[in-house]
Structure formats: structure tokens, C-alpha cells
Design an enzyme around this catalytic site. Structure first.
Site, PDB file in Angstrom:
ATOM      1  N   GLY A   1     -45.468 135.190 -71.326  1.00  0.00           N
ATOM      2  CA  GLY A   1     -44.945 134.244 -70.341  1.00  0.00           C
ATOM      3  C   GLY A   1     -44.599 132.925 -71.014  1.00  0.00           C
ATOM      4  O   GLY A   1     -44.065 132.901 -72.133  1.00  0.00           O
TER       5      GLY A   1
ATOM      6  N   ILE B   1     -28.310 129.561 -99.563  1.00  0.00           N
ATOM      7  CA  ILE B   1     -29.108 129.923-100.732  1.00  0.00           C
ATOM      8  C   ILE B   1     -30.568 129.508-100.503  1.00  0.00           C
ATOM      9  O   ILE B   1     -30.885 128.320-100.411  1.00  0.00           O
ATOM     10  CB  ILE B   1     -28.546 129.277-102.025  1.00  0.00           C
ATOM     11  CG1 ILE B   1     -27.062 129.667-102.191  1.00  0.00           C
ATOM     12  CG2 ILE B   1     -29.384 129.684-103.238  1.00  0.00           C
ATOM     13  CD1 ILE B   1     -26.773 131.174-102.140  1.00  0.00           C
TER      14      ILE B   1
ATOM     15  N   THR C   1     -26.546 142.954 -93.651  1.00  0.00           N
ATOM     16  CA  THR C   1     -26.750 142.930 -92.195  1.00  0.00           C
ATOM     17  C   THR C   1     -27.036 144.349 -91.673  1.00  0.00           C
ATOM     18  O   THR C   1     -26.825 145.342 -92.380  1.00  0.00           O
ATOM     19  CB  THR C   1     -25.473 142.419 -91.493  1.00  0.00           C
ATOM     20  OG1 THR C   1     -24.416 143.346 -91.777  1.00  0.00           O
ATOM     21  CG2 THR C   1     -25.075 141.025 -91.958  1.00  0.00           C
TER      22      THR C   1
ATOM     23  N   GLU D   1     -29.743 139.998 -96.955  1.00  0.00           N
ATOM     24  CA  GLU D   1     -29.825 141.191 -97.828  1.00  0.00           C
ATOM     25  C   GLU D   1     -29.155 142.415 -97.201  1.00  0.00           C
ATOM     26  O   GLU D   1     -29.671 143.527 -97.265  1.00  0.00           O
ATOM     27  CB  GLU D   1     -31.270 141.478 -98.240  1.00  0.00           C
ATOM     28  CG  GLU D   1     -31.773 140.434 -99.211  1.00  0.00           C
ATOM     29  CD  GLU D   1     -33.088 140.793 -99.846  1.00  0.00           C
ATOM     30  OE1 GLU D   1     -33.259 141.938-100.276  1.00  0.00           O
ATOM     31  OE2 GLU D   1     -33.943 139.896 -99.911  1.00  0.00           O
TER      32      GLU D   1
HETATM   33  C1  LIG Z   1     -32.297 133.005 -93.687  1.00  0.00           C
HETATM   34  C2  LIG Z   1     -31.228 133.433 -94.647  1.00  0.00           C
HETATM   35  C3  LIG Z   1     -31.493 133.434 -96.011  1.00  0.00           C
HETATM   36  C4  LIG Z   1     -30.505 133.795 -96.924  1.00  0.00           C
HETATM   37  N1  LIG Z   1     -30.764 133.717 -98.277  1.00  0.00           N
HETATM   38  C5  LIG Z   1     -29.779 134.007 -99.161  1.00  0.00           C
HETATM   39  C6  LIG Z   1     -30.007 133.859-100.572  1.00  0.00           C
HETATM   40  O1  LIG Z   1     -31.104 133.475-101.008  1.00  0.00           O
HETATM   41  N2  LIG Z   1     -28.983 134.113-101.427  1.00  0.00           N
HETATM   42  C7  LIG Z   1     -27.761 134.537-100.983  1.00  0.00           C
HETATM   43  O2  LIG Z   1     -26.898 134.758-101.819  1.00  0.00           O
HETATM   44  N3  LIG Z   1     -27.512 134.673 -99.653  1.00  0.00           N
HETATM   45  C8  LIG Z   1     -28.484 134.425 -98.742  1.00  0.00           C
HETATM   46  N4  LIG Z   1     -28.252 134.550 -97.382  1.00  0.00           N
HETATM   47  C9  LIG Z   1     -26.924 134.936 -96.923  1.00  0.00           C
HETATM   48  C10 LIG Z   1     -26.868 136.354 -96.381  1.00  0.00           C
HETATM   49  O3  LIG Z   1     -27.027 137.280 -97.422  1.00  0.00           O
HETATM   50  C11 LIG Z   1     -25.545 136.505 -95.618  1.00  0.00           C
HETATM   51  O4  LIG Z   1     -25.655 135.699 -94.453  1.00  0.00           O
HETATM   52  C12 LIG Z   1     -25.278 137.953 -95.232  1.00  0.00           C
HETATM   53  O5  LIG Z   1     -24.963 138.730 -96.360  1.00  0.00           O
HETATM   54  C13 LIG Z   1     -24.124 138.077 -94.237  1.00  0.00           C
HETATM   55  O6  LIG Z   1     -23.029 137.377 -94.686  1.00  0.00           O
HETATM   56  P1  LIG Z   1     -22.285 136.325 -93.703  1.00  0.00           P
HETATM   57  O7  LIG Z   1     -23.315 135.438 -93.112  1.00  0.00           O
HETATM   58  O8  LIG Z   1     -21.176 135.706 -94.470  1.00  0.00           O
HETATM   59  O9  LIG Z   1     -21.688 137.210 -92.538  1.00  0.00           O
HETATM   60  P2  LIG Z   1     -20.339 138.064 -92.558  1.00  0.00           P
HETATM   61  O10 LIG Z   1     -20.308 138.941 -93.754  1.00  0.00           O
HETATM   62  O11 LIG Z   1     -19.182 137.168 -92.339  1.00  0.00           O
HETATM   63  O12 LIG Z   1     -20.549 138.968 -91.279  1.00  0.00           O
HETATM   64  C14 LIG Z   1     -20.478 138.442 -89.946  1.00  0.00           C
HETATM   65  C15 LIG Z   1     -20.760 139.604 -88.972  1.00  0.00           C
HETATM   66  O13 LIG Z   1     -19.770 140.622 -89.164  1.00  0.00           O
HETATM   67  C16 LIG Z   1     -20.399 141.864 -89.461  1.00  0.00           C
HETATM   68  N5  LIG Z   1     -19.578 142.614 -90.410  1.00  0.00           N
HETATM   69  C17 LIG Z   1     -19.135 142.217 -91.628  1.00  0.00           C
HETATM   70  N6  LIG Z   1     -18.420 143.190 -92.215  1.00  0.00           N
HETATM   71  C18 LIG Z   1     -18.430 144.250 -91.354  1.00  0.00           C
HETATM   72  C19 LIG Z   1     -17.877 145.558 -91.360  1.00  0.00           C
HETATM   73  N7  LIG Z   1     -17.171 145.997 -92.396  1.00  0.00           N
HETATM   74  N8  LIG Z   1     -18.075 146.357 -90.292  1.00  0.00           N
HETATM   75  C20 LIG Z   1     -18.802 145.937 -89.225  1.00  0.00           C
HETATM   76  N9  LIG Z   1     -19.362 144.704 -89.147  1.00  0.00           N
HETATM   77  C21 LIG Z   1     -19.169 143.874 -90.198  1.00  0.00           C
HETATM   78  C22 LIG Z   1     -21.750 141.494 -90.059  1.00  0.00           C
HETATM   79  O14 LIG Z   1     -22.659 142.550 -89.948  1.00  0.00           O
HETATM   80  C23 LIG Z   1     -22.106 140.276 -89.233  1.00  0.00           C
HETATM   81  O15 LIG Z   1     -22.678 140.704 -88.020  1.00  0.00           O
HETATM   82  C24 LIG Z   1     -29.226 134.204 -96.454  1.00  0.00           C
HETATM   83  C25 LIG Z   1     -28.974 134.222 -95.073  1.00  0.00           C
HETATM   84  C26 LIG Z   1     -29.960 133.841 -94.183  1.00  0.00           C
HETATM   85  C27 LIG Z   1     -29.640 133.862 -92.707  1.00  0.00           C
END
Ligand SMILES: Cc1cc2nc3c(=O)[nH]c(=O)nc-3n(C[C@H](O)[C@H](O)[C@H](O)COP(=O)(O)OP(=O)(O)OC[C@H]3O[C@@H](n4cnc5c(N)ncnc54)[C@H](O)[C@@H]3O)c2cc1C
Length: 390
Positions: A345, A163, A371, A369
Site C-alpha cells: 500500500g 557510462i 535490452t 547490457e
Molecule cells: C543504469 C544504466 C547503466 C548503464 N551503464 C552503462 C555502462 O556502464 N557502459 C555503457 O557503455 N553503457 C551503459 N548503459 C547504456 C545501456 O547499455 C544502453 O542504454 C542500452 O544498450 C540501450 O541502448 P539505448 O539506451 O541507446 O536504447 P536504444 O538502443 O535506442 O533502444 C531504445 C528502445 O528500442 C528498442 N530496440 C532497439 N533496437 C531494436 C530492435 N532491433 N528491435 C526491437 N526493439 C529494438 C530497445 O530495446 C529499447 O526498448 C547503461 C544504461 C543504464 C540505464
């Protein structure tokens, strides 16, 4: 006489470069919390936080770039591109004011709007948006944080992760489960709440990510909220959260073009000046081809951002335009920043150099927001099945 949209954009553009250059220097080397607060105060003093809140609720007048009760995505994109060029911290503190408060603008009660939104617009209250959980990332149907109704009180228990603004926010717009079970897709079973940062039972634990970013885990242990702190209808939280993302996602793509533009400018300067083998590096064809590729891909990304932002401002659904822009711009930015690191470099990996910073900043944009893979799923669905019902 009221300002025209072009005059609004020109006035903002004129103040951004000097502001960004000054802030870039003063934020350097500060610890994250200090840097976050200083970035917000710079933005507030320049009146920029006002662009994250609709004019009707205390924000800036976009002169018709958006409806009075909405924020202009073109302005958000223009600002994020310019802020990201100088500092990831400026960019993130700017956009979180909007991302964290937009659910209130969209579906809040008059009392919620008048209490919080003018303060967000002045940079006096810090906002955060809390969806993600350990078991709910791309699939928000996995949300397990539960809100139980007891008379006119809601009791929230569970946990959030990743978050942004965790621990520095004055309030969180937070998605919790009010019915159903984890894994049910979330439609009709999730509700949005306004959780003050000072709520009893709420604890924040910070962690670090690749680039400076105030972020962490939130734990909710029997956090009590009045029903007046519910945002929107019970069960309408998923749609509300998706509408927030729909408004702000294009601006992630815009920030990506800001980091990439900086990396390209740094590359060009280096290739013009750095001499090896008796010639400037920019005289070597391999690197010249690289520069041409970087320019074309970045320009294409900028045009996709413009197309998507204009479509969203016109009130169109624009799911395909937004997904295309987010996917392409963030992937291009990561690739381009990596090429720039190569051009510099050793200097390209020297901690804190502009190119090294841009390279680290660009990486997370492919994840949050929605992936890159999620953007591909959205785009393919639009192309194969047409607009979804939601
Ligand atoms: C710097 C940063 C700031 C953030 N800020 C916030 C915030 O303010 N509020 C908030 O609520 N969240 C926040 N997040 C969380 C972010 O929204 C999630 O990390 C993101 O939605 C991905 O969820 P996850 O990390 O659980 O990955 P997962 O959903 O577990 O996914 C892991 C991998 O699997 C892939 N994947 C998942 N489902 C599928 C599918 N059906 N088909 C193919 N590939 C798939 C994904 O693309 C990813 O590569 C933040 C994340 C970061 C890194």
C-alpha cells in the site's frame, strides 16, 4: 589442501548476509559519490572485489569453478544476488570492477594486466566500461568516437553516454572507431582502449537515473594515448566488447533475482502482519494467489540463472541460455517488485523503503547490457537460424 567449489561458495555465502545488512544501513542517505566509494571499500575489505578478476591475474581462486584465466559466472551470480538483496549500490560497485576490467584480462598485454588487474582485485582502482554513445545503444555499429593513429600515438575524440562509474573511475575500457563509418555494423572497424580517468582532454559530467548509480557522459577532446594503451588487435574491439557482455550478462539476471527476492520477503512479512477488515492481509485469497505467482516466477528465474551461469562456466557458447535468463529474470523482477509495492500500500511508495528501492533498482536491468528486446532477438536468432558465426 585446496578448497572445493562447494566450500568456496559456502564460505562466501556465510559472510554475505551480515556484510549486506551492515552496509545497507550505513549507505542509506549518503550522496552518490560517497556511497559508491564506501560500497567499494566495504567490498574490498571483505575481499569480494577479487572475484571480479581471474585468479591468474591477481584475483580469487575459484577452486575450479572457472578456468584460472577466467572469472566464475556462478560466483558472480551468487554474489550479485546476495548484494542486490541488500543494496543496489553494493551490487553495482561490485560488478563494475569486473565489467570494466575484463577486456584487459581477456586481451590485454602482460604489462596492462599486471599494472591494473591486481589493483582492481584489491579495490584500489575503480573500473568502468564505455561503449554507449548518443547514437549507438543497442547497435554498437553506430559508434562515432574516433581514434586516429599518429605514429605510436592514438588521438581519441567523441563522446560516450550512460557510462557507469563516470567521474569516479580510475580507468575506462572504451570502444572507439579506428576505421569505417558510423552505421557499418562495427565488425573490423572498432578497437578497445584503456583510457585513464586522469587523461588530458577527458571530461565527465554526471546525471541521475531512477536508482542511486554513479553514471554520466564522457567527452573526449583529442585525448592522446600511447599504442601500449590499446587493448587487443586493431579492429577486434566489437568482438572483445561482446565477449565482456557475454561473460557478465547472466549476472544482471542474478542481480534481478536478488532485488525480487527481497521484495517477496518484504511482501510476505507485511501480509502476515498487517491487519485489515479484521484479518491479516495474507488471509485474502486474491493476495495469496499473487504470492504463489511471485514465488513460482522467481524460482523459475533463479533456475534459468543457474543454468546459464553453469553453461558459461563450462565454456559453452550459451547465447540462448544467457538471453533467456536475462530476459526472464529482469522482466519478472520488475513485475514482482511492482506487485510487492501494491501489497504494501502507501508504504510501498514511501521513499527509501526496501520495496520502493527494489522497484526502482529493478527497472534499469531490463535496459542495460542488452535490452529485453535485444535478448528476444538473440534468442529468436538462435532458435530460428542456429548459432551465429560471431
Ligand atoms: C543504469 C544504466 C547503466 C548503464 N551503464 C552503462 C555502462 O556502464 N557502459 C555503457 O557503455 N553503457 C551503459 N548503459 C547504456 C545501456 O547499455 C544502453 O542504454 C542500452 O544498450 C540501450 O541502448 P539505448 O539506451 O541507446 O536504447 P536504444 O538502443 O535506442 O533502444 C531504445 C528502445 O528500442 C528498442 N530496440 C532497439 N533496437 C531494436 C530492435 N532491433 N528491435 C526491437 N526493439 C529494438 C530497445 O530495446 C529499447 O526498448 C547503461 C544504461 C543504464 C540505464
Amino acid at each position: 589442501m585446496s578448497a572445493t567449489p562447494d566450500a568456496v561458495l559456502a564460505e562466501l555465502a556465510a559472510k554475505l548476509s551480515p556484510l549486506g545488512r551492515a552496509a545497507e544501513a550505513s549507505l542509506e542517505g549518503l550522496d552518490e559519490t560517497k556511497a559508491a566509494r564506501m560500497a567499494l571499500s566495504v567490498l574490498a575489505q571483505a575481499g569480494l572485489c577479487a572475484w571480479t578478476v581471474p585468479h591468474a591475474y591477481g584475483g580469487a581462486d575459484s577452486a575450479g569453478l572457472s578456468a584460472p584465466d577466467d572469472v566464475s559466472v556462478r560466483v558472480l551470480c551468487m554474489l550479485r544476488r546476495a548484494l542486490a538483496y541488500h543494496s543496489g549500490m553494493l551490487d553495482v560497485m561490485f560488478v563494475l570492477q569486473g565489467l570494466g576490467s575484463y577486456a584487459i584480462a581477456r586481451a590485454g598485454t602482460p604489462a596492462q594486466r599486471s599494472e591494473w588487474l591486481p589493483r582492481v582485485a584489491r579495490g584500489e582502482s575503480i573500473a568502468a566500461f564505455a561503449l554507449t554513445e548518443p547514437e549507438a545503444g543497442s547497435d554498437l555499429g553506430g559508434i562515432a568516437t574516433r581514434a586516429e593513429r599518429r605514429g605510436s600515438t592514438w588521438v581519441l575524440s567523441g563522446g560516450k553516454t550512460f557510462i557507469s562509474n563516470c567521474g569516479v573511475a580510475d580507468f575506462y575500457t572504451l570502444l572507439a572507431r579506428t576505421s569505417g563509418e558510423r552505421g557499418d555494423g562495427g565488425k573490423g572497424s572498432l578497437t578497445m582502449f584503456l583510457v585513464p580517468g586522469s587523461a588530458k582532454g577527458l571530461t565527465a559530467r554526471r546525471f541521475e537515473v531512477t536508482a542511486p548509480h554513479p553514471i554520466g557522459d564522457l567527452a573526449l577532446e583529442a585525448v592522446e594515448l600511447d599504442d601500449a594503451q590499446r587493448i587487443g588487435e586493431v579492429g577486434a574491439g566489437l568482438e572483445l566488447a561482446l565477449s565482456v557482455l557475454g561473460r557478465f550478462r547472466t549476472s544482471v539476471a542474478a542481480a534481478a533475482t536478488g532485488f525480487a527476492r527481497r521484495a517477496l520477503d518484504e511482501s510476505l512479512a507485511h501480509l502476515r502482519n498487517r491487519q485489515q477488515f479484521g484479518r491479516p492481509l495474507g488471509a485474502f485469497q486474491g493476495l495469496r494467489f499473487d504470492i504463489a505467482e511471485m514465488d513460482v516466477r522467481l524460482r523459475a528465474a533463479e533456475l534459468l540463472v543457474s543454468e546459464a551461469a553453469a553453461a558459461v562456466d563450462r565454456g559453452e557458447r550459451a547465447s540462448a541460455e544467457v538471453a533467456r535468463a536475462k530476459l526472464f529474470a529482469t522482466e519478472v523482477a520488475s513485475w514482482l517488485c511492482d506487485r510487492a509495492v501494491q501489497h504494501l500500500g502507501g508504504l510501498g511508495v514511501k521513499r527509501g523503503s526496501p520495496v520502493e528501492r527494489a522497484w526502482r533498482e529493478a527497472r534499469a536491468l531490463r535496459i542495460y547490457e542488452g535490452t529485453s528486446e535485444v535478448q528476444k532477438l538473440i534468442l529468436a536468432r538462435e532458435l530460428l537460424e542456429g548459432p551465429a558465426e560471431d
